[in-house]
Design an enzyme around this catalytic site. Structure first.
Site, PDB file in Angstrom:
ATOM      1  CE1 TYR A  66      -3.264  -2.951   0.693  1.00 45.72           C
ATOM      2  CE2 TYR A  66      -4.595  -0.958   0.745  1.00 45.72           C
ATOM      3  CZ  TYR A  66      -4.495  -2.327   0.629  1.00 45.72           C
ATOM      4  OH  TYR A  66      -5.629  -3.071   0.442  1.00 45.72           O
ATOM      5  CG  ASP A 114      -7.765  -5.309   1.633  1.00 48.21           C
ATOM      6  OD1 ASP A 114      -8.750  -4.827   2.221  1.00 48.21           O
ATOM      7  OD2 ASP A 114      -7.686  -5.387   0.385  1.00 48.21           O
TER       8      ASP A 114
HETATM    9  C1  IPM Z   1     -10.369  -1.835   3.590  1.00 50.49           C
HETATM   10  C2  IPM Z   1     -10.635  -1.362   2.184  1.00 50.49           C
HETATM   11  C3  IPM Z   1      -9.558  -0.375   1.761  1.00 50.49           C
HETATM   12  C4  IPM Z   1      -8.235  -1.114   1.779  1.00 50.49           C
HETATM   13  C5  IPM Z   1      -9.798   0.312   0.413  1.00 50.49           C
HETATM   14  C6  IPM Z   1     -11.095   1.080   0.409  1.00 50.49           C
HETATM   15  C7  IPM Z   1      -8.674   1.186  -0.008  1.00 50.49           C
HETATM   16  O1  IPM Z   1     -10.720  -2.442   1.321  1.00 50.49           O
HETATM   17  O2  IPM Z   1     -10.333  -0.982   4.499  1.00 50.49           O
HETATM   18  O3  IPM Z   1     -10.211  -3.024   3.794  1.00 50.49           O
HETATM   19  O4  IPM Z   1      -7.857  -1.752   0.790  1.00 50.49           O
HETATM   20  O5  IPM Z   1      -7.571  -1.058   2.797  1.00 50.49           O
HETATM   21 MG    MG Z   2     -10.697  -4.312   2.315  1.00 51.02          MG
END
Ligand code: IPM
Ligand code: MG
Length: 370
Positions: free
Chosen positions: A141, A259
């Protein structure tokens, strides 16, 4: 009780409805705060080229914590096409506001409890009670991505061997960030009487990055001899979670794996209507339902607000209002068990606000009985 200042960030899509639902329950529970609205979401991307405007970041710096609903996000090209005409040629790139908040405020813990409430018809198995600790600031990320190969990378022989049109995303894992998320998971286990921590990785393939994470996890685990520690590859973990979900307790992992595992684990306990998160740093935190903005349901007063209500519970708990937090959680458990009000995902026809009212009533009873 202190009087808190909460940054209130409903966002768009179903965000505002589930935030209203959470607010109703917070008020019923006797939680006292000023809720200060902050602009965030798709509308501000379109009109200002920034989904998380600077004034909202200022608000975060002047409040005790934030509550966030949901926002719409779209793939890069589509996002640029939707910008106001005068912004179209500025070379802006859409960045997810929640990911930015996590990084800018160093909210390194993404805490996601997944508990099967007794009587929830959507439970995959009864008695599931897992807690995910997802590293929230690095990994896949970090936003270092190249849709086309940049020349600077061509100095690396392995990269020269790739087709010239290869897109590249870079994953970065540090020992410090790995240690602190694993430490947080063990501390949580200690304080909450949890028996086991499982570190999830893919060190057999991602040798460098997952190697660092796994080594850091082992080092930290060695300091907690009373808590069982095990490790699992992410692929096997998905399988084991479906096969034996009761074997797991606290799970700690890197950003993208966390995630993915969070959605899987939410589904084990009723789906996204039950998945909630705390994005927690040393001094600040942002609480949110894990689900997205579900634009097709926006404005219909139809979606399940329990995830947002449980996120509010986690918020007051983090602020130190434990009694209010446990009253809210008990009220949710009570409404689920009695089937007092069920939204469509649970096979019912209750509205978002019907469910919030039921939880509010139940919490008012608990509050009155003090
Ligand atoms: C989560 C969501 C987010 C992420 C998105 C909206 C960027 O999927 O909070 O799990 O990938 O972290
Ligand atoms: Mg997510």
């Amino acid at each position: 009780m202190s009087h808190y200042r909460i940054a209130w960030l409903p966002g768009d899509g179903i965000g505002p409805e589930v935030c209203d639902a959470a607010r109703l329950v917070l008020d019923a529970a006797g939680f006292q705060a000023d809720y200060i609205h902050g602009d965030i979401g798709w509308e501000f991307w379109r009109t200002e080229g920034e989904a998380l405007p600077a004034r909202t970041l200022d608000l975060l710096h002047n409040t005790d914590c934030a509550f966030f609903g949901a926002i719409t996000s779209k793939p890069a090209l589509e996002a640029v096409r939707e910008l106001a005409p005068e912004l179209q040629t500025r070379g802006l790139t859409y960045r997810s506001p929640i990911v930015r908040m996590r990084q800018l405020l160093d909210l390194y813990i993404c805490l996601r409890p997944c508990r099967a409430f007794p009587g929830n018809p959507l439970n995959y198995r009864d008695h599931i009670d897992l807690v995910i600790f997802r590293e929230n600031t690095e990994g896949m990320y970090i936003g270092v991505e190249f849709p086309k190969m940049p020349e600077a990378l061509l100095a690396i022989p392995a990269i020269q061997a790739l087709p010239p049109d290869a897109a590249i995303s870079i994953r970065s894992i540090t020992r410090d960030a790995s240690r602190r998320i694993v430490e947080a998971a063990f501390q949580y286990a200690m304080k909450n009487g949890r028996r086991k921590v499982t570190a999830v990785h893919k060190a057999n393939v991602l040798r460098a990055t997952c190697g660092v994470f796994l080594e850091a996890a082992r080092e930290v685990a060695a300091c907690y001899p009373d808590i069982e520690f095990d490790t699992a590859n992410i692929d096997a973990m998905c399988m084991w979670l479906l096969k034996n979900p009761l074997n797991y307790d606290v799970i700690v992992t890197t950003n993208l794996f966390g995630d993915i595992l969070s959605d899987l684990c939410s589904q084990l306990i009723g789906g996204m209507g039950f998945g909630y998160s705390g994005n927690i740093g040393e001094k600040y935190a942002v609480f949110e339902p894990t689900h997205g903005s579900a634009p097709k349901y926006a404005g219909q007063n139809k979606v399940n607000p329990l995830a947002a209500i449980l996120a509010a519970k986690m918020m007051v708990e983090w602020l130190g209002e434990r009694e209010i937090a446990s009253n809210i959680e008990r009220a949710v458990a009570d409404v689920v068990e009695r089937g007092a009000a069920r939204t469509y995902d649970l096979g019912g026809s209750a509205s978002t606000m019907d469910v919030a009212q039921s939880v509010a009533e139940s919490v008012r009873l608990a509050h009155a009985m003090r």
